[in-house]
Design a protein around this motif. Structure first.
Motif, PDB file in Angstrom:
ATOM      1  N   PHE A 185    -100.612  58.661  24.651  1.00 49.52           N
ATOM      2  CA  PHE A 185     -99.602  57.890  23.936  1.00 49.52           C
ATOM      3  C   PHE A 185     -98.670  57.213  24.947  1.00 49.52           C
ATOM      4  O   PHE A 185     -98.890  57.285  26.162  1.00 49.52           O
ATOM      5  CB  PHE A 185     -98.811  58.808  22.999  1.00 49.52           C
ATOM      6  CG  PHE A 185     -99.582  59.282  21.807  1.00 49.52           C
ATOM      7  CD1 PHE A 185     -99.598  58.551  20.629  1.00 49.52           C
ATOM      8  CD2 PHE A 185    -100.307  60.469  21.859  1.00 49.52           C
ATOM      9  CE1 PHE A 185    -100.318  58.984  19.521  1.00 49.52           C
ATOM     10  CE2 PHE A 185    -101.025  60.913  20.764  1.00 49.52           C
ATOM     11  CZ  PHE A 185    -101.034  60.172  19.593  1.00 49.52           C
ATOM     12  N   SER A 186     -97.638  56.585  24.440  1.00 47.70           N
ATOM     13  CA  SER A 186     -96.686  55.875  25.302  1.00 47.70           C
ATOM     14  C   SER A 186     -95.928  56.844  26.207  1.00 47.70           C
ATOM     15  O   SER A 186     -95.849  58.041  25.941  1.00 47.70           O
ATOM     16  CB  SER A 186     -95.694  55.092  24.434  1.00 47.70           C
ATOM     17  OG  SER A 186     -96.367  54.272  23.499  1.00 47.70           O
ATOM     18  N   ASP A 187     -95.357  56.294  27.261  1.00 50.40           N
ATOM     19  CA  ASP A 187     -94.499  57.044  28.193  1.00 50.40           C
ATOM     20  C   ASP A 187     -95.221  58.215  28.848  1.00 50.40           C
ATOM     21  O   ASP A 187     -94.683  59.319  28.963  1.00 50.40           O
ATOM     22  CB  ASP A 187     -93.233  57.543  27.481  1.00 50.40           C
ATOM     23  CG  ASP A 187     -92.240  56.415  27.221  1.00 50.40           C
ATOM     24  OD1 ASP A 187     -92.470  55.300  27.711  1.00 50.40           O
ATOM     25  OD2 ASP A 187     -91.241  56.658  26.533  1.00 50.40           O
ATOM     26  N   ASN A 188     -96.472  57.974  29.255  1.00 48.75           N
ATOM     27  CA  ASN A 188     -97.234  58.988  30.006  1.00 48.75           C
ATOM     28  C   ASN A 188     -97.291  60.310  29.249  1.00 48.75           C
ATOM     29  O   ASN A 188     -97.103  61.388  29.813  1.00 48.75           O
ATOM     30  CB  ASN A 188     -96.607  59.204  31.391  1.00 48.75           C
ATOM     31  CG  ASN A 188     -97.511  59.982  32.319  1.00 48.75           C
ATOM     32  OD1 ASN A 188     -98.735  59.871  32.252  1.00 48.75           O
ATOM     33  ND2 ASN A 188     -96.922  60.794  33.186  1.00 48.75           N
ATOM     34  N   THR A 189     -97.559  60.222  27.953  1.00 49.33           N
ATOM     35  CA  THR A 189     -97.596  61.397  27.086  1.00 49.33           C
ATOM     36  C   THR A 189     -99.008  61.577  26.552  1.00 49.33           C
ATOM     37  O   THR A 189     -99.616  60.622  26.068  1.00 49.33           O
ATOM     38  CB  THR A 189     -96.622  61.211  25.903  1.00 49.33           C
ATOM     39  OG1 THR A 189     -95.341  60.865  26.410  1.00 49.33           O
ATOM     40  CG2 THR A 189     -96.514  62.479  25.085  1.00 49.33           C
ATOM     41  N   TYR A 190     -99.530  62.803  26.639  1.00 52.29           N
ATOM     42  CA  TYR A 190    -100.895  63.072  26.210  1.00 52.29           C
ATOM     43  C   TYR A 190    -100.896  64.059  25.057  1.00 52.29           C
ATOM     44  O   TYR A 190    -100.316  65.138  25.149  1.00 52.29           O
ATOM     45  CB  TYR A 190    -101.727  63.627  27.378  1.00 52.29           C
ATOM     46  CG  TYR A 190    -102.007  62.595  28.433  1.00 52.29           C
ATOM     47  CD1 TYR A 190    -103.242  61.945  28.496  1.00 52.29           C
ATOM     48  CD2 TYR A 190    -101.028  62.231  29.350  1.00 52.29           C
ATOM     49  CE1 TYR A 190    -103.490  60.980  29.455  1.00 52.29           C
ATOM     50  CE2 TYR A 190    -101.264  61.268  30.313  1.00 52.29           C
ATOM     51  CZ  TYR A 190    -102.503  60.640  30.363  1.00 52.29           C
ATOM     52  OH  TYR A 190    -102.745  59.672  31.305  1.00 52.29           O
ATOM     53  N   GLY A 191    -101.561  63.684  23.984  1.00 57.06           N
ATOM     54  CA  GLY A 191    -101.654  64.567  22.836  1.00 57.06           C
ATOM     55  C   GLY A 191    -100.574  64.299  21.813  1.00 57.06           C
ATOM     56  O   GLY A 191     -99.442  63.945  22.134  1.00 57.06           O
ATOM     57  N   ILE A 192    -100.934  64.507  20.548  1.00 60.61           N
ATOM     58  CA  ILE A 192    -100.047  64.169  19.448  1.00 60.61           C
ATOM     59  C   ILE A 192     -98.795  65.043  19.423  1.00 60.61           C
ATOM     60  O   ILE A 192     -97.704  64.575  19.082  1.00 60.61           O
ATOM     61  CB  ILE A 192    -100.802  64.277  18.094  1.00 60.61           C
ATOM     62  CG1 ILE A 192     -99.930  63.782  16.932  1.00 60.61           C
ATOM     63  CG2 ILE A 192    -101.280  65.691  17.838  1.00 60.61           C
ATOM     64  CD1 ILE A 192     -99.599  62.304  17.004  1.00 60.61           C
ATOM     65  N   GLU A 193     -98.902  66.328  19.796  1.00 60.36           N
ATOM     66  CA  GLU A 193     -97.735  67.205  19.735  1.00 60.36           C
ATOM     67  C   GLU A 193     -96.675  66.766  20.745  1.00 60.36           C
ATOM     68  O   GLU A 193     -95.481  66.727  20.435  1.00 60.36           O
ATOM     69  CB  GLU A 193     -98.138  68.659  19.979  1.00 60.36           C
ATOM     70  CG  GLU A 193     -96.986  69.643  19.976  1.00 60.36           C
ATOM     71  CD  GLU A 193     -96.288  69.795  18.627  1.00 60.36           C
ATOM     72  OE1 GLU A 193     -95.262  70.498  18.564  1.00 60.36           O
ATOM     73  OE2 GLU A 193     -96.764  69.210  17.617  1.00 60.36           O
ATOM     74  N   SER A 194     -97.100  66.431  21.953  1.00 59.02           N
ATOM     75  CA  SER A 194     -96.144  65.967  22.961  1.00 59.02           C
ATOM     76  C   SER A 194     -95.491  64.660  22.526  1.00 59.02           C
ATOM     77  O   SER A 194     -94.292  64.459  22.719  1.00 59.02           O
ATOM     78  CB  SER A 194     -96.843  65.777  24.308  1.00 59.02           C
ATOM     79  OG  SER A 194     -97.228  67.020  24.846  1.00 59.02           O
ATOM     80  N   ALA A 195     -96.296  63.768  21.932  1.00 57.68           N
ATOM     81  CA  ALA A 195     -95.749  62.491  21.466  1.00 57.68           C
ATOM     82  C   ALA A 195     -94.764  62.701  20.325  1.00 57.68           C
ATOM     83  O   ALA A 195     -93.705  62.062  20.271  1.00 57.68           O
ATOM     84  CB  ALA A 195     -96.884  61.576  21.021  1.00 57.68           C
TER      85      ALA A 195
END
Length: 751
Positions: A185-195
């Motif tokens: 996802f945006s801002d160097n974020t991986y995975g739906i929970e982190s996003a």
């Protein structure tokens, strides 16, 4: 078509050429596919490899109640189970990215045909792509390599092989779970929970349909549709996702209309190592974790990796309390900084050339120039070059075109702070503020900084006195004394005002009003060795100066050690060591380390002494140097405490003691050459106490903290009440006044 026609066409060199070219292309791609399949372009993950996919996971740092307060990671990823994915999130993804996901086997032939006809033959760019969720998962899991001109083809073939194998091993639900746990996802974020945590400060299971559509929509181009950077664009993309959901029956027309009229509201929360809540605490926890993980191994005998192994670190911090503490600190420090600068005007020490020069010579860049053999003039010329620099300000960070010297001058004027709150029964750290801004000031004023503690050391002196038999109502004269065997040292009281030498204060009034002359006299009477012994019993391990100025707090301690010592006053006379981590779990929830409080087995002093000292420090709050907690801030809590101010107003301290929380705050400048211009501004009651006051006002307003704010001190023993039943001050008799010299010279006997 008859044989004659075929022969005729075959004789046409153009047709023959096209046929042979087509056959060559087909054979080439068949050969390329099999060469990829058998590993000519790098190993393709086998079924066995894919059956045991273990992704790098961020280590999670959680507060005492399990709330997520931070992460340590290379890739910001927190995995979920399928049951934790809301249905509208799954619907949004399928409707937008792969509407036939539940029908195909990893490759969607219908979509590929559409792409070939519309996109390639008819050049219709709006026809969409042929990539499936499973193909995207293959790319997420293994990335893409650079194979020059055939890179896209080789990678696509690889992904199709992996996708087929994934579909053979995993159910559709498992593939969706893997996808949501790995997609960037945006801002160097991986995975739906982190996003979800980052953009909406909530768990995935709590996402609304609109929020789910925002995150799914960003997958098309996670920078272009980044909701933090481009909210309007992100909202437009959300509406496309919602329309797709309505088109394929996942959303009613009425719901579509309602949701598309909703504004997007972000609750962005950065888990960047330098930002977010409690960054100094997270850094301290990381230091301790690094040391801890060096001592333990997994069941397989491997070392744990802090950044990849998905550990769960349970800490003592109270996330909500920490937020309130940070708010209180920022509110006060912004106002204090403005007053501090205004008090000096244009004559601030941060403009002093010698002071700035000294700081310049500490710079790494300066030392590099020196090592290169540059002259002083050349170095100064290089450092005088102006550059665009981001500067911290309480009004908001700004970018200015300034030189290195100007930048140093800007930062020299900034006051800094430290604040620590602990549960006195265990030492569990509840709030931790190591400075005003971790991104700019990495130096931690709780564990790294050692400053003179000023009058906050006086309770140690008085504790030693009571513990060694001094009567609680003993009186001492305010008069100055010159100690001849200490270079004629003559301590005076705050402000240097002339005092009546015939006026005598009780120990309670002397401590509550922080009388320097009496503190030294008490030290003299009880003896330095006994005071040092008392400090050690209270958990102070650092070697302290063996001199009478010890009574005035010339000892330099860090905030953590001072806080631990004060816990003894509300923990049955037993000091505790502040601690941060309660347990560590692996990614599967197995406990790999447990930590217990470090509480002294022995009492540092008697119950009687403890109760006497608490009454003294209650008086500090009710009628002494910290009475503004009552008069100005209106706090009605049961509070005991002590203010502290050091020589030349360099350090301001306040210790606030309540039955279930001990808090210490410090304020000062990181440069020892810069202090407050006046005692009125720099004294602990003005510089450090207000942080505690604002903090407790916020705690009082939140019923969550009633166990702290409504707690009452123990009722003192009847003997304590009786022994403290005396007038706070008395004057010498007429004869004593007649024959007493105004100013005594005395040899200090507290060796």
């Amino acid at each position: 078509m008859n044989k004659r026609l075929i022969k005729k066409l075959w004789k046409n060199k153009w047709i023959k050429g096209l046929f042979l070219l087509g056959a060559f292309v087909i054979l080439f791609f068949i050969g390329l596919f099999f060469s990829i399949y058998f590993g000519a372009f790098g190993k393709v993950p086998t079924t066995e490899d894919l059956s045991s996919i273990i992704q790098e996971e961020a280590t999670e740092v959680r507060d005492k109640d399990g709330a997520l307060i931070g992460k340590y990671y290379i890739y910001d990823r927190q995995p979920l189970e399928y049951e934790e994915l809301p249905q509208h999130l799954i619907d949004a993804l399928v409707a937008t990215e792969d509407v036939r996901f539940f029908q195909h086997d990893g490759i969607d032939n219908v979509s590929l045909l559409r792409v070939f006809v519309k996109s390639i033959l008819l050049q219709d760019k709006s026809s969409g792509g042929g990539s499936t969720i499973t193909l995207q998962l293959a790319k997420n899991l293994f990335g893409r390599d650079d194979f020059w001109m055939f890179g896209i083809v080789v990678n696509k073939f690889k992904e199709s092989i992996i996708a087929k194998r994934l579909e053979e091993i995993y159910t559709k639900e498992e593939i969706l779970t893997l996808y949501f746990n790995t997609v960037p996802f945006s801002d160097n974020t991986y995975g739906i929970e982190s996003a979800s945590q980052k953009f909406f400060n909530k768990s995935t299971k709590d996402l609304t349909t609109s929020e789910a559509a925002i995150l799914v929509g960003s997958l098309k181009a996670n920078t272009y549709y980044n909701p933090r950077l481009n909210l309007k664009r992100s909202q437009e993309r959300r509406d496309v996702v919602l329309s797709q959901m309505e088109k394929y029956g996942y959303l009613s027309t009425d719901s579509l209309e309602v949701i598309t009229n909703e504004d997007v509201v972000l609750h962005y929360r950065s888990f960047n190592h330098d930002m977010g809540v409690a960054p100094y605490f997270r850094e301290q926890v990381k230091k301790e974790l690094t040391a801890i993980l060096d001592t333990i191994v997994s069941q397989e005998g491997a070392s744990y990796d802090l950044y990849k192994d998905g550990l769960i670190v349970h800490t003592t911090l109270d996330f909500k309390m920490q937020q309130l503490a940070e708010e209180a600190m920022k509110s006060h420090m912004a106002k204090l900084q403005a007053a501090f600068e205004a008090s000096y005007g244009d004559s601030g020490p941060w403009n002093d050339k010698k002071l700035v020069d000294a700081e310049v010579k500490k710079l790494k860049k300066y030392k590099q120039y020196q090592a290169q053999g540059l002259t002083e003039e050349q170095i100064n010329d290089s450092l005088a070059v102006k550059r665009h620099v981001e500067l911290f300000s309480w009004e908001g960070d700004t970018i200015k075109n300034i030189s290195v010297r100007d930048s140093i001058s800007q930062y020299l004027k900034l006051l800094n702070t430290g604040m620590l709150s602990v549960d006195p029964s265990t030492g569990a750290v509840r709030t931790y503020i190591g400075g005003i801004n971790y991104r700019v000031f990495k130096y931690d004023h709780i564990t790294q900084s050692e400053r003179q503690v000023g009058s906050t050391f006086k309770p140690v002196v008085y504790t030693a006195a009571i513990e060694n038999g001094m009567r609680p109502c003993e009186y001492f004269s305010l008069a100055k004394v010159t100690y001849t065997n200490y270079d004629n040292w003559s301590p005076s009281n705050s402000g240097g005002d002339e005092v009546d030498p015939h006026e005598n204060y009780s120990l309670e009034k002397a401590l509550s009003h922080s009388i320097n002359t009496i503190a030294v006299k008490v030290l003299n009477k009880v003896g330095i060795p006994k005071v040092l012994e008392q400090a050690e019993k209270m958990g102070i391990t650092k070697a302290l100066p063996h001199q009478p100025s010890l009574a005035l707090g010339v000892a330099e301690l860090n905030l953590q050690e001072l806080t631990g010592a004060y816990t003894s006053f509300v923990n049955s006379s037993r000091p505790v060591k502040p601690y941060y981590i309660t347990k560590i779990e692996d990614r599967n929830g197995n406990i790999i380390a447990n930590f217990e409080p470090e509480i002294s087995e022995n009492q540092a002093f008697s119950d009687y002494t403890r109760q006497v000292m608490l009454e003294y420090m209650k008086a500090t709050i009710n009628k002494g140097t910290a009475k503004r907690l009552r008069s100005h801030y209106g706090l009605k809590n049961d509070i005991a405490g002590k203010t502290g101010t050091t020589q030349d107003n360099k350090d301001g301290w306040f210790v606030g003691i309540t039955p279930n929380l001990v808090t210490v705050t410090w304020v000062g400048n990181d440069n020892f050459g810069i202090g407050f211009k006046t005692t009125g501004m720099g004294q602990g009651a003005n510089s450090a106490l207000p942080i505690f006051a604002e903090f407790y006002k916020k705690l009082n307003a939140d019923t969550t903290f009633n166990v702290i704010t409504r707690a009452k001190f123990e009722s003192p023993l009847q003997q304590v009440k009786s022994d403290l039943n005396c007038e706070p001050e008395k004057r010498d008799s007429f004869l004593k006044r007649l024959f007493t010299r105004k100013h005594k010279k005395k040899k200090f006997r507290g060796e």
